[in-house]
Design a protein around this motif. Sequence first.
Motif, PDB file in Angstrom:
ATOM      1  N   UNK A 205       0.836  -1.206   0.000  1.00  0.00           N
ATOM      2  CA  UNK A 205       0.000   0.000   0.000  1.00  0.00           C
ATOM      3  C   UNK A 205       0.871   1.256   0.000  1.00  0.00           C
ATOM      4  N   UNK A 206       1.976   1.220   0.750  1.00  0.00           N
ATOM      5  CA  UNK A 206       2.879   2.374   0.765  1.00  0.00           C
ATOM      6  C   UNK A 206       3.537   2.564  -0.598  1.00  0.00           C
ATOM      7  N   UNK A 207       4.055   1.489  -1.190  1.00  0.00           N
ATOM      8  CA  UNK A 207       4.693   1.602  -2.499  1.00  0.00           C
ATOM      9  C   UNK A 207       3.700   2.078  -3.562  1.00  0.00           C
ATOM     10  N   UNK A 208       2.467   1.591  -3.480  1.00  0.00           N
ATOM     11  CA  UNK A 208       1.446   2.002  -4.457  1.00  0.00           C
ATOM     12  C   UNK A 208       1.149   3.490  -4.324  1.00  0.00           C
ATOM     13  N   UNK A 209       1.037   3.974  -3.092  1.00  0.00           N
ATOM     14  CA  UNK A 209       0.768   5.398  -2.885  1.00  0.00           C
ATOM     15  C   UNK A 209       1.906   6.243  -3.426  1.00  0.00           C
ATOM     16  N   UNK A 210       3.138   5.886  -3.080  1.00  0.00           N
ATOM     17  CA  UNK A 210       4.288   6.651  -3.542  1.00  0.00           C
ATOM     18  C   UNK A 210       4.410   6.669  -5.047  1.00  0.00           C
TER      19      UNK A 210
ATOM     20  N   UNK B  85      13.444  -1.142  -7.781  1.00  0.00           N
ATOM     21  CA  UNK B  85      14.294  -2.272  -7.417  1.00  0.00           C
ATOM     22  C   UNK B  85      13.994  -2.747  -5.999  1.00  0.00           C
ATOM     23  N   UNK B  86      13.811  -1.815  -5.081  1.00  0.00           N
ATOM     24  CA  UNK B  86      13.460  -2.172  -3.707  1.00  0.00           C
ATOM     25  C   UNK B  86      12.166  -2.974  -3.673  1.00  0.00           C
ATOM     26  N   UNK B  87      11.176  -2.550  -4.461  1.00  0.00           N
ATOM     27  CA  UNK B  87       9.885  -3.235  -4.492  1.00  0.00           C
ATOM     28  C   UNK B  87      10.033  -4.646  -5.043  1.00  0.00           C
ATOM     29  N   UNK B  88      10.774  -4.769  -6.121  1.00  0.00           N
ATOM     30  CA  UNK B  88      10.978  -6.092  -6.723  1.00  0.00           C
ATOM     31  C   UNK B  88      11.676  -7.029  -5.743  1.00  0.00           C
ATOM     32  N   UNK B  89      12.741  -6.551  -5.091  1.00  0.00           N
ATOM     33  CA  UNK B  89      13.445  -7.340  -4.084  1.00  0.00           C
ATOM     34  C   UNK B  89      12.497  -7.762  -2.966  1.00  0.00           C
ATOM     35  N   UNK B  90      11.701  -6.813  -2.496  1.00  0.00           N
ATOM     36  CA  UNK B  90      10.792  -7.054  -1.372  1.00  0.00           C
ATOM     37  C   UNK B  90       9.805  -8.172  -1.676  1.00  0.00           C
ATOM     38  N   UNK B  91       9.193  -8.139  -2.855  1.00  0.00           N
ATOM     39  CA  UNK B  91       8.077  -9.061  -3.105  1.00  0.00           C
ATOM     40  C   UNK B  91       8.513 -10.402  -3.665  1.00  0.00           C
TER      41      UNK B  91
END
Length: 204
Positions: A60-65, A123-129
């Motif tokens: 939700x945070x990544x989507x908002x940003x 990149x952070x998002x991809x690593x995270x998920x």
Amino acid sequence: MERDDSPVDPPVDRVGLLAGVLAKTGDLVEGVGADRLSLPTPCHDYDVQTLVDHLVGWLLLFESGCHGRSYDGDPGQYKCGADPAAEFRAAAAGLVAGWESYGFDREVAVTGSRKLPAETVFDMTLMEYLTHGWDLAVATGRAVPFTEEEAAQTLNRAKATLPPQYRGENMPFGEIVPVDENAPAMDRLVAFLGREPGFSSSSR
């Protein structure tokens, strides 16, 4: 977290890569039964329930940003409702749409007013998920759904994005776990991010 500008293997469709990883992680979230919620995960502070909450809250945070909106609340304290998979998929669809609409030539807010280059946030998002998807799969005794190509691309991006100062005690990432250089990309990725590739919830 500052990005190293050394080249990352292009020619994959970046947004398509993330969309595929999110779809598979969403399937893993959907498949979590009530009898699995208290199982341990490779993230030592998380059981399965806490990990699912973390996955949705940060998405939700990544989507908002990605859409230029601020996120009200603490993603680390997020608690899912009755249908975590639906929450995850709705946020994932919004995130993918944001990358498709607004692209990478910009800065994106991560927490509060702090902004980072869009490529770094991606990149952070991809690593995270992908990595937390692996955590969820192995914690609940299911097959890891990610391909060798997805893992290899994410590993390349992790090496370009994650500096040493983010590793160690009380830091987001553990020290690199040694693995054979010819091991599958998924094993090398999770080891690079401080996990034991051979984790099993039954062994803890």
